[in-house]
Design an enzyme around this catalytic site. Structure first.
Site, PDB file in Angstrom:
ATOM      1  N   TYR A 167      58.660  80.549  35.447  1.00 36.35           N
ATOM      2  CA  TYR A 167      58.773  79.522  36.482  1.00 36.35           C
ATOM      3  C   TYR A 167      60.201  79.437  37.028  1.00 36.35           C
ATOM      4  CZ  TYR A 167      54.424  77.680  34.372  1.00 36.35           C
ATOM      5  OH  TYR A 167      53.166  77.511  33.849  1.00 36.35           O
ATOM      6  N   HIS A 169      52.903  83.982  26.967  1.00 36.42           N
ATOM      7  CA  HIS A 169      52.371  83.555  28.264  1.00 36.42           C
ATOM      8  C   HIS A 169      51.104  84.324  28.650  1.00 36.42           C
ATOM      9  CE1 HIS A 169      53.710  81.604  32.293  1.00 36.42           C
ATOM     10  NE2 HIS A 169      52.392  81.670  32.219  1.00 36.42           N
TER      11      HIS A 169
END
Length: 257
Positions: A40, A98
């Site tokens: 992010y 992730h």
């Protein structure tokens, strides 16, 4: 089982210091779970926003994720520490794989996660975007208990087998994109339940997941949406409401691999 707080704040897209004030606001409203990720590119502003809140750090359940290109053993150890530096903390409560792609190698990757737990830098291990087979493999390899599986889950993308697996193996499911990317107001079954309870379709989507025991991390930036999401988890749906949404016969996956 370590319980992940039922409601958290997703931070993907909160890229600037102004955006990240939503994190401070959420904590001051009563949120206690903040979710971010290396990919992010916002760990620094999220960390600053947490520090700006009156909430003590030890009361915040903070999660981040190691991206797929950094899942070799040494890279996990290095980049986890870099994430801690960016977040301005000496530990995170939950660290995720992730996605199980690219550099992911279960024995090597998960051994590094175990080491981070042993060293006190990570409170618990999570995985994200795994299949049932990948979850089984991770459970076999990990020395430390699996705390959570984060996955896309909403009325238009349901995977009940993942909930069943979590219940069987005693770990949490954390749902990202719980509002179907803004599409829940177009789902007749959700709208019908919302009208019955005189609330928004978005609130019903969150309440439906909460009724299933799923933790939810909707992204919100305005005070109004943050408050609405916080109140949604207290909406009590009955079995008929839950069954109606379970039966939605449409599928939209927002984040395929």
């Amino acid at each position: 089982m370590t319980r992940v707080p039922r409601l958290g704040l997703g931070t993907m897209g909160l890229d600037t210091a102004d955006d990240a004030t939503a994190v401070t606001t959420a904590l001051e409203m009563g949120y206690r779970h903040v979710d971010t990720a290396q990919i992010y590119d916002n760990e620094s502003v999220v960390g600053d926003a947490i520090a700006a809140a009156d909430t003590p750090r030890e009361d915040v359940y903070l999660a981040t994720k190691i991206w797929a290109d950094s899942l070799a053993y040494d890279d996990v150890l290095r980049t986890a520490r870099e994430s801690l530096d960016r977040l301005g903390t000496d530990f995170v409560d939950l660290l995720y794989v992730h996605r199980p792609i690219d550099a992911y190698d279960p024995p090597e990757t998960l051994a590094a996660f175990d080491e981070l737990v042993d060293d006190g830098l990570v409170g618990g291990v999570g995985v994200s975007n795994f299949t049932v087979d990948e979850l089984d493999e991770a459970l076999d390899v990990l020395d430390t208990p699996l705390v959570a599986h984060q996955t896309e889950y909403h009325p238009l993308f349901q995977r009940p087998e993942l909930l069943e697996h979590a219940a069987e193996h005693d770990y949490n499911v954390v749902a990202y994109s719980p509002l179907s990317g803004g599409r829940v107001h177009d789902v007749d079954e959700v709208v019908s339940v919302a009208e019955k309870h005189d609330v928004s379709p978005e609130s019903v989507s969150l309440a439906w997941l909460a009724a299933k025991g799923v933790s939810i991390i909707p992204k919100a930036s305005s005070r109004r949406h943050l408050r609405s999401n916080l109140e949604a988890i207290d909406i009590e749906l009955d079995e008929e409401d839950v069954a109606a949404i379970d039966a939605v016969d449409r599928e939209v996956e927002l984040y395929p691999e």
